[in-house]
Design an enzyme around this catalytic site. Sequence first.
Site, PDB file in Angstrom:
ATOM      1  N   ASP A 159     -31.038  50.790  41.280  1.00  0.00           N
ATOM      2  CA  ASP A 159     -30.825  51.031  42.884  1.00  0.00           C
ATOM      3  C   ASP A 159     -29.503  50.716  43.333  1.00  0.00           C
ATOM      4  OD1 ASP A 159     -30.598  48.359  43.154  1.00  0.00           O
ATOM      5  OD2 ASP A 159     -32.814  48.330  43.923  1.00  0.00           O
TER       6      ASP A 159
ATOM      7  N   ILE B  75     -20.614  49.683  39.684  1.00  0.00           N
ATOM      8  CA  ILE B  75     -21.605  50.064  40.700  1.00  0.00           C
ATOM      9  C   ILE B  75     -21.741  51.403  40.895  1.00  0.00           C
ATOM     10  CG2 ILE B  75     -22.719  49.216  42.867  1.00  0.00           C
ATOM     11  CD1 ILE B  75     -22.505  46.905  40.787  1.00  0.00           C
ATOM     12  N   LEU B  76     -22.928  52.117  40.834  1.00  0.00           N
ATOM     13  CA  LEU B  76     -23.024  53.535  41.303  1.00  0.00           C
ATOM     14  C   LEU B  76     -23.409  53.550  42.550  1.00  0.00           C
ATOM     15  CD1 LEU B  76     -25.051  54.588  38.001  1.00  0.00           C
ATOM     16  CD2 LEU B  76     -22.810  55.107  38.335  1.00  0.00           C
TER      17      LEU B  76
ATOM     18  N   ASN C 288     -31.136  50.872  33.433  1.00  0.00           N
ATOM     19  CA  ASN C 288     -29.720  49.718  33.124  1.00  0.00           C
ATOM     20  C   ASN C 288     -30.401  48.781  31.855  1.00  0.00           C
ATOM     21  OD1 ASN C 288     -27.309  48.644  33.307  1.00  0.00           O
ATOM     22  ND2 ASN C 288     -28.155  46.978  34.761  1.00  0.00           N
TER      23      ASN C 288
ATOM     24  N   GLY D  21     -28.389  48.035  44.485  1.00  0.00           N
ATOM     25  CA  GLY D  21     -27.704  46.793  44.451  1.00  0.00           C
ATOM     26  C   GLY D  21     -27.215  46.505  43.159  1.00  0.00           C
TER      27      GLY D  21
ATOM     28  N   HIS E 211     -29.759  44.812  30.887  1.00  0.00           N
ATOM     29  CA  HIS E 211     -29.060  43.870  31.454  1.00  0.00           C
ATOM     30  C   HIS E 211     -29.386  42.500  30.484  1.00  0.00           C
ATOM     31  CE1 HIS E 211     -26.964  41.452  34.440  1.00  0.00           C
ATOM     32  NE2 HIS E 211     -27.898  40.286  34.207  1.00  0.00           N
TER      33      HIS E 211
ATOM     34  N   ASP F 221     -27.969  44.882  39.682  1.00  0.00           N
ATOM     35  CA  ASP F 221     -29.067  44.567  39.115  1.00  0.00           C
ATOM     36  C   ASP F 221     -30.378  43.956  39.714  1.00  0.00           C
ATOM     37  OD1 ASP F 221     -27.514  44.816  36.727  1.00  0.00           O
ATOM     38  OD2 ASP F 221     -26.497  42.976  37.275  1.00  0.00           O
TER      39      ASP F 221
ATOM     40  N   ARG G 103     -14.389  55.954  45.330  1.00  0.00           N
ATOM     41  CA  ARG G 103     -15.552  55.720  44.468  1.00  0.00           C
ATOM     42  C   ARG G 103     -16.757  56.725  44.761  1.00  0.00           C
ATOM     43  NH1 ARG G 103     -15.326  49.329  44.231  1.00  0.00           N
ATOM     44  NH2 ARG G 103     -13.546  49.024  43.233  1.00  0.00           N
TER      45      ARG G 103
HETATM   46  C1  GRF Z   1     -25.151  44.695  26.720  1.00  0.00           C
HETATM   47  O1  GRF Z   1     -25.309  43.345  26.316  1.00  0.00           O
HETATM   48  C2  GRF Z   1     -25.423  44.903  28.116  1.00  0.00           C
HETATM   49  O2  GRF Z   1     -26.608  44.230  28.382  1.00  0.00           O
HETATM   50  C3  GRF Z   1     -24.257  44.372  29.161  1.00  0.00           C
HETATM   51  O3  GRF Z   1     -23.269  44.986  28.059  1.00  0.00           O
HETATM   52  C4  GRF Z   1     -23.566  44.808  26.918  1.00  0.00           C
HETATM   53  C5  GRF Z   1     -23.070  46.142  26.297  1.00  0.00           C
HETATM   54  O4  GRF Z   1     -22.956  46.274  25.109  1.00  0.00           O
HETATM   55  N1  GRF Z   1     -24.480  45.296  30.311  1.00  0.00           N
HETATM   56  P1  GRF Z   1     -22.599  47.706  24.164  1.00  0.00           P
HETATM   57  O5  GRF Z   1     -21.344  48.287  24.801  1.00  0.00           O
HETATM   58  O6  GRF Z   1     -24.005  48.440  24.205  1.00  0.00           O
HETATM   59  O7  GRF Z   1     -22.369  47.108  22.673  1.00  0.00           O
END
Ligand code: GRF
Length: 183
Positions: A136, A87-88, A102, A138, A104, A140, A60
């Site tokens: 970062d 995870i990056l 990101n 971790g 979430h 999220d 990775r």
């Molecule tokens: C989003 O709800 C994001 O929060 C989550 O994955 C979903 C991605 O949806 N991590 P899309 O591919 O942008 O339609």
Amino acid sequence: MSAKLGVLASGAGSNLQALLDDGLPVVAVASDVPGARALERARERGIPTAAFPAVSPHDRTARDAALARFFLGHGVTHVVCAGYMQILRPSFLDRFPGRVLNVHPALLPAFPGARAVEDALAAGVATTGATVHVVDEGVDTGPVLRQAEVPVHPGDTPETLRARIRDVEHRLLPAAVREVIAV
Ligand code: GRF
């Protein structure tokens, strides 16, 4: 230096579409899923794409270094993870310090991880939401930039709740990115 965005997406790419429709300067899109709809959306706009498929854990670091080289080769200054399910590693993050965001589907720090919508439903919360944060190392865990609440309705399924959260993400993410890159 004017900002240029690289976007990482594993799936449908509706958040990528929201960034494009908002006129943000997306110059390259990459995915871990070669057939991801997100890559098609980018190609439809003439934006360069690449796929860096998932590899065994010990590879990775090299995979993420190659991903960083792809973005840097296109002049990317900031990266947006828009539904990117990997995870990056530091081999990527160190090339864009503090400049990887990101989105979430929960009100972090509540419900981190890949099952945020299911976990919120299982917990029985009345309100969940969406968060844009700095990435970062971790899962999220990085500093929160913006959040928006989304109500949980009686009878919600993961699909209905996910759809309501996505609608909110499509406003939240472009606004947060715009603020970070100050355009
Ligand atoms: C989003 O709800 C994001 O929060 C989550 O994955 C979903 C991605 O949806 N991590 P899309 O591919 O942008 O339609």
